[in-house]
Design a protein around this motif. Sequence first.
Motif, PDB file in Angstrom:
ATOM      1  N   VAL A   1      -7.175   3.790  -2.607  1.00 15.58           N
ATOM      2  CA  VAL A   1      -6.069   2.938  -2.199  1.00 15.58           C
ATOM      3  C   VAL A   1      -5.097   2.817  -3.365  1.00 15.58           C
ATOM      4  CG1 VAL A   1      -5.369   0.675  -1.331  1.00 15.58           C
ATOM      5  CG2 VAL A   1      -7.585   1.641  -0.663  1.00 15.58           C
TER       6      VAL A   1
ATOM      7  N   HIS B   1      -0.632   4.374  -0.495  1.00  9.71           N
ATOM      8  CA  HIS B   1      -1.469   5.328   0.227  1.00  9.71           C
ATOM      9  C   HIS B   1      -2.871   4.753   0.349  1.00  9.71           C
ATOM     10  CE1 HIS B   1      -3.549   6.464  -3.506  1.00  9.71           C
ATOM     11  NE2 HIS B   1      -2.351   6.573  -4.072  1.00  9.71           N
ATOM     12  N   CYS B   2      -3.553   5.141   1.384  1.00  9.21           N
ATOM     13  CA  CYS B   2      -4.956   4.782   1.579  1.00  9.21           C
ATOM     14  C   CYS B   2      -5.618   5.988   2.253  1.00  9.21           C
ATOM     15  CB  CYS B   2      -5.092   3.517   2.431  1.00  9.21           C
ATOM     16  SG  CYS B   2      -6.813   3.007   2.701  1.00  9.21           S
TER      17      CYS B   2
ATOM     18  N   GLU C   1      -3.245   8.663   7.057  1.00 11.12           N
ATOM     19  CA  GLU C   1      -3.399   7.456   6.259  1.00 11.12           C
ATOM     20  C   GLU C   1      -4.238   6.444   7.027  1.00 11.12           C
ATOM     21  OE1 GLU C   1      -2.410   6.654   3.241  1.00 11.12           O
ATOM     22  OE2 GLU C   1      -1.221   8.425   2.721  1.00 11.12           O
TER      23      GLU C   1
ATOM     24  N   ILE D   1      -9.196   2.001  -6.537  1.00 15.11           N
ATOM     25  CA  ILE D   1      -7.961   1.283  -6.240  1.00 15.11           C
ATOM     26  C   ILE D   1      -7.069   1.384  -7.470  1.00 15.11           C
ATOM     27  CG2 ILE D   1      -6.919  -0.947  -5.679  1.00 15.11           C
ATOM     28  CD1 ILE D   1      -9.502  -1.681  -4.262  1.00 15.11           C
TER      29      ILE D   1
ATOM     30  N   VAL E   1     -12.969   5.991  -0.804  1.00 18.75           N
ATOM     31  CA  VAL E   1     -11.610   5.614  -0.401  1.00 18.75           C
ATOM     32  C   VAL E   1     -10.759   5.487  -1.651  1.00 18.75           C
ATOM     33  CG1 VAL E   1     -10.190   3.892   0.771  1.00 18.75           C
ATOM     34  CG2 VAL E   1     -12.499   4.386   1.600  1.00 18.75           C
TER      35      VAL E   1
ATOM     36  N   ALA F   1     -10.515   2.535   6.679  1.00 15.40           N
ATOM     37  CA  ALA F   1     -11.112   3.442   5.707  1.00 15.40           C
ATOM     38  C   ALA F   1     -12.574   3.095   5.473  1.00 15.40           C
ATOM     39  CB  ALA F   1     -10.332   3.385   4.393  1.00 15.40           C
TER      40      ALA F   1
ATOM     41  N   VAL G   1      -7.017  -7.105  -0.155  1.00 19.60           N
ATOM     42  CA  VAL G   1      -7.694  -5.848  -0.491  1.00 19.60           C
ATOM     43  C   VAL G   1      -9.014  -6.125  -1.196  1.00 19.60           C
ATOM     44  CG1 VAL G   1      -7.515  -3.707  -1.839  1.00 19.60           C
ATOM     45  CG2 VAL G   1      -5.514  -4.596  -0.618  1.00 19.60           C
TER      46      VAL G   1
ATOM     47  N   ILE H   1       0.845  -1.199   0.000  1.00 15.91           N
ATOM     48  CA  ILE H   1       0.000   0.000   0.000  1.00 15.91           C
ATOM     49  C   ILE H   1       0.880   1.248   0.000  1.00 15.91           C
ATOM     50  CG2 ILE H   1      -1.706   1.322   1.285  1.00 15.91           C
ATOM     51  CD1 ILE H   1      -2.857  -1.264   2.306  1.00 15.91           C
TER      52      ILE H   1
ATOM     53  N   THR I   1      -5.795   2.178   7.094  1.00 14.40           N
ATOM     54  CA  THR I   1      -5.778   0.826   6.563  1.00 14.40           C
ATOM     55  C   THR I   1      -7.091   0.639   5.789  1.00 14.40           C
ATOM     56  OG1 THR I   1      -6.878  -0.123   8.512  1.00 14.40           O
ATOM     57  CG2 THR I   1      -4.457   0.020   8.544  1.00 14.40           C
ATOM     58  N   PRO I   2      -7.155  -0.319   4.868  1.00 10.74           N
ATOM     59  CA  PRO I   2      -8.415  -0.515   4.137  1.00 10.74           C
ATOM     60  C   PRO I   2      -9.616  -0.739   5.054  1.00 10.74           C
ATOM     61  CG  PRO I   2      -6.644  -1.680   3.033  1.00 10.74           C
ATOM     62  CD  PRO I   2      -6.068  -1.144   4.309  1.00 10.74           C
TER      63      PRO I   2
END
Length: 357
Positions: free
Chosen positions: A66, A33-34, A46, A146, A64, A52, A79, A31, A48-49
């Motif tokens: 990612v 960026h998220c 930032e 994504i 979001v 988010a 993901v 990752i 985490t998925p």
Amino acid sequence: MAGVPSPFKSRKPKAPSPLPSRVRVPVERAIEHCRVFVDGVALPGEYTPAAAQQALREYGRGFVWVGLHEPDEHQMTTVAEEFRIHELIVEDAVQAHQRPKLERYDDQLFVVARSVNYRDHDEVDDKRQIISTGEVQMIVGGDFLITVRHRAKLPNLAYTIGEDQELVELGPVAMAWKVLDMLVDRYGEIAKLLAIEVDDLEEMIFTPDSQFDIDRIYMFKREVLEMKHAIAPLSDALSAMINNHKDLISKQIRSYLRDVNDHELVVKDQVKHFDERLTSLIDASVAKVSLQQNKDMRTISAVVGMWAAPTLVAGIYGMNFDIMPELHWAFGYPFAILIMVAVVGGLWLWFRKNHWL
């Protein structure tokens, strides 16, 4: 001997030790960026998925973004499970050998584009590195985007594009459009640089008596073909985004995509024109080399002919005959030399008149 235990005990073969399980790299490693965007503004920090997704549920709106860099199958699957991405998209995103395309899976769009990077031929050791290509994949959903990057050199898009509040308010599809717009703008910049190189090659080839390197023409021919194969199919994907999937792509975004498609078609035609010009330059350079070789052969033949004339005279007067004209003449030697010079001079004038020398 009966009843006496043998000193050699039978040994059972050891069971093979289990193979070590493949180490799974945490998804966080892939990752880049998220970020969470709400009402056109990026929330600080930032995520985490999973965090988010939780933030979206709390706000009840937003999306979001990612960014992934060359994820493996485990990372991409993790993901995908979080965002309920179709398994076929996961397979394509991991393999990363896709041509530019657009595919739809239910309410998700999978967009693939190629990035192109240019380096001056004087700056690289390996001439295959003049034009290098990468791959940018985008999975666009209703509340997420994504991006997957494979060998593509791009800025930190979430921070670069995410500062445009009006664009962010249009949602994930608008962000995907901006990524495509940046890639196509880069195509145009590289096309301008290639135009300069091709113009230089033309001037070098068609300048009289100039020295040229035909390998350089072949080198740029190969690089232009690589760029052509990388960008040509993108126009079909952009046309599909403009004309289809109107339930997922708004009219405003389709108008933006139409502008990107126009620019891509212009660059596509330019690169095709470069390819044709380089093909013509190869033909012209081969013809020029052949003409130069013919000219060299004529010059060599003329020089050999001029050397043959005095050799003939010397050969005649070198024969061992007692009775020959001017053999016992006091001026025989200078007369023979004079004949040789006169014949060579006559041949030189004749070759010059016929442009052999």
